[in-house]
Motif scaffolding. Structure first.
Motif, PDB file in Angstrom:
ATOM      1  N   ILE A 140       0.871  -1.184   0.000  1.00 29.04           N
ATOM      2  CA  ILE A 140       0.000   0.000   0.000  1.00 29.04           C
ATOM      3  C   ILE A 140       0.905   1.231   0.000  1.00 29.04           C
ATOM      4  O   ILE A 140       0.457   2.362   0.163  1.00 29.04           O
ATOM      5  CB  ILE A 140      -0.923   0.005   1.247  1.00 29.04           C
ATOM      6  CG1 ILE A 140      -1.553  -1.359   1.480  1.00 29.04           C
ATOM      7  CG2 ILE A 140      -2.032   1.033   1.147  1.00 29.04           C
ATOM      8  CD1 ILE A 140      -2.608  -1.763   0.497  1.00 29.04           C
ATOM      9  N   TYR A 197      -1.873   5.938  -4.284  1.00 24.71           N
ATOM     10  CA  TYR A 197      -3.155   5.309  -3.965  1.00 24.71           C
ATOM     11  C   TYR A 197      -3.944   5.040  -5.240  1.00 24.71           C
ATOM     12  O   TYR A 197      -4.616   4.024  -5.380  1.00 24.71           O
ATOM     13  CB  TYR A 197      -3.947   6.170  -2.986  1.00 24.71           C
ATOM     14  CG  TYR A 197      -3.218   6.391  -1.685  1.00 24.71           C
ATOM     15  CD1 TYR A 197      -3.052   5.341  -0.784  1.00 24.71           C
ATOM     16  CD2 TYR A 197      -2.655   7.623  -1.365  1.00 24.71           C
ATOM     17  CE1 TYR A 197      -2.360   5.519   0.396  1.00 24.71           C
ATOM     18  CE2 TYR A 197      -1.959   7.809  -0.192  1.00 24.71           C
ATOM     19  CZ  TYR A 197      -1.815   6.762   0.695  1.00 24.71           C
ATOM     20  OH  TYR A 197      -1.113   6.937   1.859  1.00 24.71           O
ATOM     21  N   ILE A 227      -3.402   1.765  -6.837  1.00 21.39           N
ATOM     22  CA  ILE A 227      -4.199   0.628  -6.375  1.00 21.39           C
ATOM     23  C   ILE A 227      -5.473   0.525  -7.214  1.00 21.39           C
ATOM     24  O   ILE A 227      -5.872  -0.565  -7.636  1.00 21.39           O
ATOM     25  CB  ILE A 227      -4.533   0.773  -4.873  1.00 21.39           C
ATOM     26  CG1 ILE A 227      -3.235   0.798  -4.063  1.00 21.39           C
ATOM     27  CG2 ILE A 227      -5.443  -0.346  -4.400  1.00 21.39           C
ATOM     28  CD1 ILE A 227      -3.412   1.132  -2.603  1.00 21.39           C
ATOM     29  N   MET A 269      -6.299  -2.641  -9.702  1.00 21.20           N
ATOM     30  CA  MET A 269      -7.504  -3.451  -9.534  1.00 21.20           C
ATOM     31  C   MET A 269      -8.354  -3.415 -10.806  1.00 21.20           C
ATOM     32  O   MET A 269      -8.889  -4.435 -11.239  1.00 21.20           O
ATOM     33  CB  MET A 269      -8.331  -2.959  -8.340  1.00 21.20           C
ATOM     34  CG  MET A 269      -7.686  -3.146  -6.983  1.00 21.20           C
ATOM     35  SD  MET A 269      -7.002  -4.789  -6.669  1.00 21.20           S
ATOM     36  CE  MET A 269      -8.492  -5.749  -6.475  1.00 21.20           C
ATOM     37  N   LEU A 304     -13.197   1.993  -7.827  1.00 22.52           N
ATOM     38  CA  LEU A 304     -12.473   0.933  -7.116  1.00 22.52           C
ATOM     39  C   LEU A 304     -13.453   0.021  -6.374  1.00 22.52           C
ATOM     40  O   LEU A 304     -13.373  -1.208  -6.460  1.00 22.52           O
ATOM     41  CB  LEU A 304     -11.468   1.550  -6.132  1.00 22.52           C
ATOM     42  CG  LEU A 304     -10.710   0.568  -5.242  1.00 22.52           C
ATOM     43  CD1 LEU A 304      -9.977  -0.468  -6.075  1.00 22.52           C
ATOM     44  CD2 LEU A 304      -9.716   1.295  -4.349  1.00 22.52           C
TER      45      LEU A 304
END
Lengths: 351, 314
Positions: free
Chosen positions: A87, A278, A281, A285, A330
């Motif tokens: 992360i 961030y 991420i 995904m 997300l």
């Protein structure tokens, strides 16, 4: 009655359909906010689209925006493939930015400076990512929390630099001195900001795909992530794989910072990254952790960001809509991923 | 050296520690309840921000601070429920969902704030909570003015710590929370609904995070700015680990962090020392990362943290 039933494999078209579904759901949900802001939904999204992808200049701006997210997206995708929960791409990006800025400020021939900036940034990012990986391998420390907390450590280290030794003594602003002009990344199209780092990002994606899909290390990364026990049984040193993955992932995130320093800002400031780590991420995904999917996913997010600013100017809808779209996309993607693990089956009295 | 100490350790300094610790204590207790039930909530940073914004807006539009607090708590609980829906009910990946919730909530907070208040050079402020001295207790030398001449929300935080410990360790519900966080399979066999208990714990956690946000915009800063939370949610994540998932220790960790933060502010203000203040702000994170290396060997973290529960899967 309907019930969820586990499924063992998913059709290939899911890889494209699920992200598109998630994006569609996010855009539909966020159209409610546009309506609340008193603007026309079609008009607002129209401005967003034309301002981000409508002409060649807009496309170059979107690509410049996409480059750091391609890198952080690749960093996260590769890490998550090995179930190394990184992360910390945000902190690794900042470390890469600081390192490349320090190198770029040293007078030397341009090409050499750029090469060293890339190396320094990649090494800095890799070393930062190595911390949570080592803690996990050596002490069984949860990598989610440790990599997240490191982001704050790196952020304050950056702040200490730009408010301390790097502070602009002339203006008093907390920004680093600029890198040497000769170290500025070459611009590819005159009159735009399209720098060579963008091309490197676009090439990095297929390279990462090849690495994951076709090399021994990639195979080890995938097996470690899918079934660590089987990997160990098969003679793979999963701890070493985790450390290698961390180095690779951190280096990629560090490169995101290098591109921002060398190609966009030419110096370091506190808001050099508006959360690109961030966003990585979200990108990973949406790409279903496939490096090739990272490019369109990053371009989508970049288009939303550049488009949102134009939309805000044209319609008065706050540009922060782009952040809401990111978060919603997300979450929608995570829900959509349920379809890969389960299918909805009609059950009940036999006909 | 003694002059430095005198300048630093005054009543005002003690009061500042308590004030800084209050939102952290709420947030840390909230995250702790969630994690004790087995759910990591990385949405905390965004939840605090959205609740801070919602509470501030409600207070400034209605003129009632307590209505603002109520709205912040409800918004926090609702966002906790959102995280619970994804991670507990649907069993999705907790850390990725948490990041999604943080992105969603902070984006929404900024969006709605800009929509309601427009772009202003000076952010609008409200008349926030005023200190409510407790009769007699506030007369105690040093301790009185520092601890008992505070905002009502501070007293609430002071009461919340033993109350949280009582709920967690002395009530049937607290037992269920600890069971579903340690061994959900066993809890399920014992007739405890894992899904329901986790869902409730995440919602309670969200409500406490909302309270933390309310304190920031209605007592500490009396305005909403984009940096009003500025990493306090991540601090709370660290404090929960540092406090070893225990209400008392977590509150102690919050006080310790507040002490370091207050010290840092004093040193900045008085121009004492040449240590960059960022070094202090970094400390809790570094301490926690180092502490995690020692803690993990004793396995004090809830065993089922980060593991979704699906009854049919064994």
């Amino acid at each position: 009655m309907f019930r969820l039933e586990a499924r063992s494999s998913t059709p290939a078209w899911f890889n494209l359909a699920l992200p598109l579904l998630a994006i569609a759901v996010a855009l539909v949900l966020c159209s409610g906010l546009i309506a609340v802001a008193g603007a026309g939904v079609i008009e607002a999204y129209g401005v967003m689209l034309s301002a981000s992808l409508g002409d060649s200049y807009a496309i170059t701006e979107t690509l410049v925006r996409a480059a750091p997210m391609i890198f952080t997206g690749l960093a996260v995708a590769i890490a998550f493939r090995a179930k190394f929960w990184n992360i910390g791409a945000e902190g690794q990006l900042l470390a890469g930015a600081v390192a490349s800025c320090a190198v770029g400020a040293i007078p030397m021939p341009g090409p050499l400076a750029m090469l060293l900036m890339v190396l320094a940034g990649a090494v800095a990012g890799a070393l930062i990512a190595l911390v949570p990986a080592t803690l996990r391998v050596q002490f069984k420390v949860d990598d989610v929390v440790s990599s997240l907390l490191l982001n704050s450590v790196i952020y304050y280290a950056l702040m200490a630099l730009i408010e301390g030794p790097w502070k602009d003594t002339f203006s008093g602003y907390p920004i680093s001195p600029p890198i040497e002009d000769s170290a500025n990344f070459p611009v590819l199209i005159e009159g735009t900001r399209l720098h060579i780092g963008v091309v490197v990002a676009l090439i990095a994606a297929p390279v990462c795909w090849f690495l994951i899909a076709r090399t021994t290390l990639g195979f080890r990364i995938r097996v470690t992530g899918e079934n660590a026990e089987a990997a160990r049984y098969g003679g793979i040193n999963t701890q070493r794989v985790l450390l290698s993955t961390a180095l690779l992932s951190g280096a990629l995130a560090g490169l995101a910072g290098v591109g921002e320093v060398g190609g966009v800002h030419f110096q370091v400031m506190s808001d050099i990254s508006p959360g690109y780590g961030y966003s990585g991420i979200v990108v990973a995904m949406l790409a279903r952790l496939n490096p090739l999917g990272v490019v369109p996913a990053a371009i989508f997010l970049a288009a939303v960001m550049t488009g949102a600013e134009a939309m805000s100017r044209a319609t008065g809808v706050p540009a922060f809509l782009s952040e809401v779209i990111q978060g919603t996309a997300l979450l929608a993607m995570l829900v959509a991923l349920l379809f890969t693990a389960y299918r909805i089956r009609r059950v009940g009295a036999p006909a | 050296m003694s002059a430095v100490f005198e300048q630093i350790f005054q009543v005002g300094f003690l009061a500042a520690i308590i004030r800084i610790a209050t939102p952290l204590a709420f947030a840390t207790l909230g995250e702790m309840f969630s994690e004790r039930a087995g759910v990591l909530n990385l949405g905390i940073e965004g939840i605090m921000l959205l609740a801070a914004m919602a509470g501030f807006t409600a207070a400034s539009l209605s003129g009632s601070l307590w209505l603002g607090v109520l709205v912040a708590v409800l918004v926090g609980a609702a966002m906790g429920a959102l995280h619970g829906l994804f991670t507990v009910v649907l069993g999705l990946s907790q850390h990725v969902c948490g990041i999604g919730v943080t992105l969603f909530c902070s984006g929404l907070a900024y969006f709605l704030y800009r929509l309601i208040f427009g772009q202003q050079s000076v952010p609008p402020s409200i008349k926030g909570f005023q200190p409510a001295p407790i009769p007699l207790l506030s007369e105690i030398p040093i301790l009185g003015p520092a601890v008992f001449n505070q905002f009502t929300l501070v007293y609430l935080a002071i009461i919340a710590v033993p109350f949280a410990a009582f709920v967690l360790y002395r009530t049937p519900w607290g037992l269920s929370v600890r069971m579903v966080g340690e061994n959900p399979r066993a809890a399920d066999s014992a007739g405890v609904s894992v899904i329901a208990t986790r869902f409730q714990a995440v919602i309670l956690g969200g409500a406490l995070m909302g309270l933390a946000g309310a304190f920031l915009t209605m007592a500490q800063f009396n305005a909403f700015t984009f940096g009003v939370v500025s990493g306090r949610g991540w601090v709370a994540i660290a404090l929960v680990v540092f406090g070893r998932w225990d209400p008392w220790r977590s509150a102690g960790a919050a006080l310790l962090f507040a002490f370091v933060d207050a010290l840092q502010l004093r040193m900045q203000a008085s121009g004492l020392g040449h240590i960059p203040y960022e070094a202090f702000l970094m400390l809790p994170f570094i301490f926690t990362i180092v502490a995690m290396a020692f803690i993990s060997r004793n396995a004090v973290a809830p065993s089922a943290l980060l593991k979704p529960f699906r009854r049919e899967e064994r």
